[in-house]
Structures are given as structure tokens and as C-alpha cells.
Design an enzyme around this catalytic site. Structure first.
Site, PDB file in Angstrom:
ATOM      1  N   SER A 319      77.144 138.464 -74.126  1.00 57.78           N
ATOM      2  CA  SER A 319      78.130 137.399 -74.261  1.00 57.78           C
ATOM      3  C   SER A 319      79.422 137.864 -74.912  1.00 57.78           C
ATOM      4  CB  SER A 319      77.536 136.236 -75.065  1.00 57.78           C
ATOM      5  OG  SER A 319      77.163 136.650 -76.361  1.00 57.78           O
ATOM      6  N   GLY A 320      79.462 139.087 -75.407  1.00 57.37           N
ATOM      7  CA  GLY A 320      80.728 139.630 -75.864  1.00 57.37           C
ATOM      8  C   GLY A 320      80.823 139.996 -77.321  1.00 57.37           C
ATOM      9  N   HIS A 324      84.076 147.025 -83.019  1.00 59.97           N
ATOM     10  CA  HIS A 324      85.310 147.548 -82.432  1.00 59.97           C
ATOM     11  C   HIS A 324      86.408 147.713 -83.470  1.00 59.97           C
ATOM     12  CE1 HIS A 324      87.446 143.682 -82.653  1.00 59.97           C
ATOM     13  NE2 HIS A 324      86.357 143.100 -82.178  1.00 59.97           N
ATOM     14  N   CYS A 342      82.653 139.293 -83.801  1.00 57.47           N
ATOM     15  CA  CYS A 342      82.472 140.748 -83.700  1.00 57.47           C
ATOM     16  C   CYS A 342      82.489 141.379 -85.084  1.00 57.47           C
ATOM     17  CB  CYS A 342      83.574 141.364 -82.846  1.00 57.47           C
ATOM     18  SG  CYS A 342      83.441 140.985 -81.086  1.00 57.47           S
TER      19      CYS A 342
END
Length: 425
Positions: A319-320, A324, A342
Site C-alpha cells: 500500500s505504499g 526513504h 513512512c
């Protein structure tokens, strides 16, 4: 009793026992008929379910003999590997049928011994093939051959759904997994009717070779469904890499083979967008991703909207959710949680992390306000089930052929574009 009387009685007994021992219907007048060369009984013996040299493996093999005083005395049916098929001879000796299942796509040799009304032996040998299972059940193992982290589950995708508990047991019992060095005890879990995952009770050993094979070829799974021939799989593991993120202290501890390599300041999801807790597995790496807030339902122009280029993105959910580079939040990294789900870090740290992880490595989050990572519908959350919970997903449990727990969500597939939308920053 005289010596001659004893001799006559012994001879009389032997003549009575011999016909019973060899199954003769009457005493022959001139010599032992079993000493004769067996005659060809082809004209007397008929085979059912094997006309034209092909047999339906779902039906029993039938052997019959003409009713002219002859009878069948023995039948053996073996496959190319010499394995016998169980069978039953009729009490009148006029028929025989198989009671054990025939394999699909196999070659069999049937040898029939007979006896005519005069007690003379006959023989008939037939070779035949069963119809293949090319349109039957096939299995595709995953991931692709290569080297992975110690958290990578093995997957098995079936070509047709299997729902019946006994059929599931037949399938699962023929999916074999082994590793060198030997892993902890493992088990398959039925994610849905067509998908199984395999994992040991603890992570795979580092630097291991894992072999996965199917022995389903020709196996009867259920009525009208037989296993086919499928490609085996060999994968390897590398180092044991664990990235342990504490959302409460805003620190990631990076461990390799049990030793701390580096501690990295991070930021995770803010309230309302909290990062998922639990164990995740690296799904892939993308050097550049464009992340847009609309992908997670945030309207453009709102205070939380974004549309940004993102570098060194390591994906952990379909789903993302990523680990990062987030240079815009460096002031909060190590101090506060300000992302949309995230795990963000500096450009240099994200680049280093990207270079030091591979697919299958462990990324674990604790002390977040978010829900726990689900087991199967958003990546590989398999390790969030305890070992007793995991074993309940097997069709080969201690309770017998019991139905496995169901999960109605579709299994993640990296080829599905709907599952590849960048989600959160």
C-alpha cells in the site's frame, strides 16, 4: 499299523492336499499341468478402462475372463517405478479390479495369471498409460530464484482453487521444503484457496540454500483433479539483517548477523497516519519514486497534501509504506514523528540503508500508535503470527484433516499495478 499301511495313508494325504495347494479343480490324468509352459490367455482375458492403451486414472482398472471354466489366479499391476497397485480378486475368480488409486500420466504393466478348466496355466501381460494431468493442478513457487533476507517466506500459487480439507492435505503433503543449514521446523499456511505461504518457526538461517519441490505429479487431489509436473525452486539467504525501529525513541537500530552496525535517527507516522507496528519484510527497492497524497485519499490543496520526488525508497508494504530519504524532515528525525506513515531519514542515511538491505530482510517497528501489520494482504506480515497461530493454517494439523483458517484478502502480487502506488511520506 504296518509300514506299508503308513506309506499308503501318507500317499493318500499328499494327493488330497496337492490340489488345494495349487488350486486345481480336478486331478489330472497324465502328469502335473502346472509344469506345462503357460499358454497365451489373450483370447480369454479382457481389460476395462484401458481401451486404446489409455486409462482414466479416476476409474478402477477392471480385468475379466471368459466364463468357459477358466479363472484368474493372480493379477499384478505396477508402474514404471515398480510400485504396486492394490487390487481385489473376485471370489469366483472371474474378475479383478484395482482398489488403489492410479496415477495420472503414468505407465502401468499388468500381468494376469489364469487357469483353464483342465488346470493348465495361462499368462497375459498388458502395458498401458493413464491420461495425463496437463489440465490438472499445477503449482508455481516463489519468489524467483536468487538471494534473499532471512525473513522471506516461500509461496505456492495453485492453478485451481482447492477447498476440501482432505484435498488440501493431499496438496500440502506433496509440497516439500528443505534447507542447508537446516532451518527450524516449518509449515505451510493456507492464505486462501489458491495460495500457501511457508516459513519456519524462526527466521531462516543466514547463508542457507533452500530447496522447494512438488511431488504432486500424478497424485489424485480430488475427484477429477490430479497434480501435474512443476518446476522446483532453489533460493538462498544472505546475512541476517534486521532494521529495528522504535517509534517512541525515533531511532532505527540496524543489525547484521546479531551485531549492531549503525543507529539511525528517523521519523515515523504522526497521529492519524501512524506507522504500522510489527514485523515487515523488504519487498523491493526503488531509487526514485514520485509520492502523491491523493494515493492515500488526501485531497489536493489540503494542509496534508503533497506531491514530491522521493529518493532511496525501500518498500515494506504494497500500500505504499517505505523507508526513504526525507530531507524536508531532518529537523524532526530522532526527535518527533511527522510523516504520513513512512519511515524517513536523511539523504545519506537513506542511501546507506538502501545499499545495505535486500528483498526479504526484516524491518520491525515498535511503540508506534499504528495498528499491527496484517499477515497477508499488504506484503509479507507472516512473522506477526505466533508459531502456534501459524500452525493452525496447515491442513496437516494434529487435529487431522481440519479446514485451515481463511483469509479473504487477495494475496499481494508485485505485478498488480493497483498495489504499487506510493502511499505515504
Amino acid at each position: 499299523m504296518s509300514h506299508n499301511s503308513l506309506r499308503r495313508n501318507a500317499l493318500r494325504c499328499s494327493l488330497l492336499v496337492a490340489p488345494l495347494a495349487v488350486g486345481l479343480t480336478a486331478c489330472g490324468g497324465g502328469g502335473n499341468p502346472l509344469a506345462a509352459t503357460p499358454h497365451d490367455a489373450a483370447a480369454k482375458v479382457a481389460f476395462g478402462s484401458a481401451a486404446g492403451g489409455k486409462a482414466d486414472p479416476s476409474k478402477p482398472l477392471q480385468v475379466t475372463i471368459k466364463k468357459d471354466g477358466s479363472r484368474i489366479t493372480d493379477v499384478t499391476a505396477t508402474d514404471a517405478a515398480g510400485r504396486y497397485v492394490r487390487g481385489e480378486l473376485g471370489s469366483d475368480g472371474l474378475s479383478w479390479h484395482s482398489t488403489g488409486a492410479l496415477a495420472a500420466g503414468a505407465h502401468y504393466t499388468v500381468r494376469v495369471s489364469t487357469e483353464d478348466s483342465d488346470g493348465r496355466p495361462g499368462r497375459k501381460t498388458l502395458g498401458f498409460d493413464t491420461t495425463p494431468a496437463d489440465a490438472g493442478l499445477h503449482v508455481a513457487f516463489g519468489p524467483d530464484a536468487g538471494t534473499y533476507g532471512v525473513g522471506q517466506p516461500i509461496t505456492a500459487e495453485l492453478s485451481v482453487p482447492v477447498k476440501d480439507p482432505a484435498a488440501r492435505a493431499a496438496v500440502e503433503g506433496n509440497l516439500k521444503v528443505s534447507s542447508t543449514p537446516q532451518a527450524a521446523p516449518g509449515s505451510w499456511y493456507w492464505v486462501d484457496d489458491r495460495t500457501l505461504h511457508y516459513r519456519p518457526s524462526t527466521y531462516w538461517p543466514a547463508d542457507a540454500t533452500i530447496d522447494v519441490t512438488s511431488t504432486l505429479n500424478g497424485v489424485r487431489v480430488q475427484d477429477g483433479l490430479y497434480g501435474g509436473t512443476d518446476k522446483s525452486l532453489e533460493v538462498h539467504t544472505g546475512d541476517r539483517v534486521e532494521a529495528l525501529t522504535d517509534a517512541g525513541t525515533h531511532q532505527m537500530t540496524f543489525k547484521r548477523n546479531g551485531k549492531v552496525v549503525r543507529t539511525l535517527p528517523v521519523t515515523t507516522g504522526k497521529p492519524g497516519f501512524s506507522t504500522r507496528n510489527g514485523i515487515k519484510v523488504v519487498l523491493g527497492k526503488e531509487q526514485f519514486v514520485r509520492m502523491q497524497s491523493e494515493s492515500i485519499g488526501i485531497a489536493a490543496g489540503s494542509s496534508d497534501s503533497y506531491d514530491l520526488p522521493v529518493y532511496w525508497a525501500t518498500r515494506v508494504t504494497w500500500s505504499g509504506e517505505y523507508v526513504h530519504a526525507a530531507p524536508w524532515s531532518e529537523g524532526s528525525q530522532g526527535a518527533a514523528n511527522v510523516s504520513h506513515g513512512c519511515t524517513g531519514m536523511s539523504m545519506d542515511n537513506a542511501h546507506w540503508f538502501f545499499d545495505n538491505v535486500r528483498q526479504g530482510d526484516i524491518v520491525e517497528v515498535t511503540h508506534s500508535l499504528g495498528d499491527t501489520m496484517t499477515p497477508f494482504d499488504n506484503g509479507f506480515g507472516d512473522w506477526n503470527l505466533s508459531w502456534p497461530q501459524w500452525k493452525k493454517g496447515s491442513a496437516l494439523g494434529a487435529a487431522g484433516q481440519s479446514a485451515a483458517p481463511q483469509n479473504t484478502a487477495t494475496t499481494a502480487n508485485s505485478s498488480n499495478p493497483a498495489r504499487l502506488r506510493p502511499q505515504a511520506l
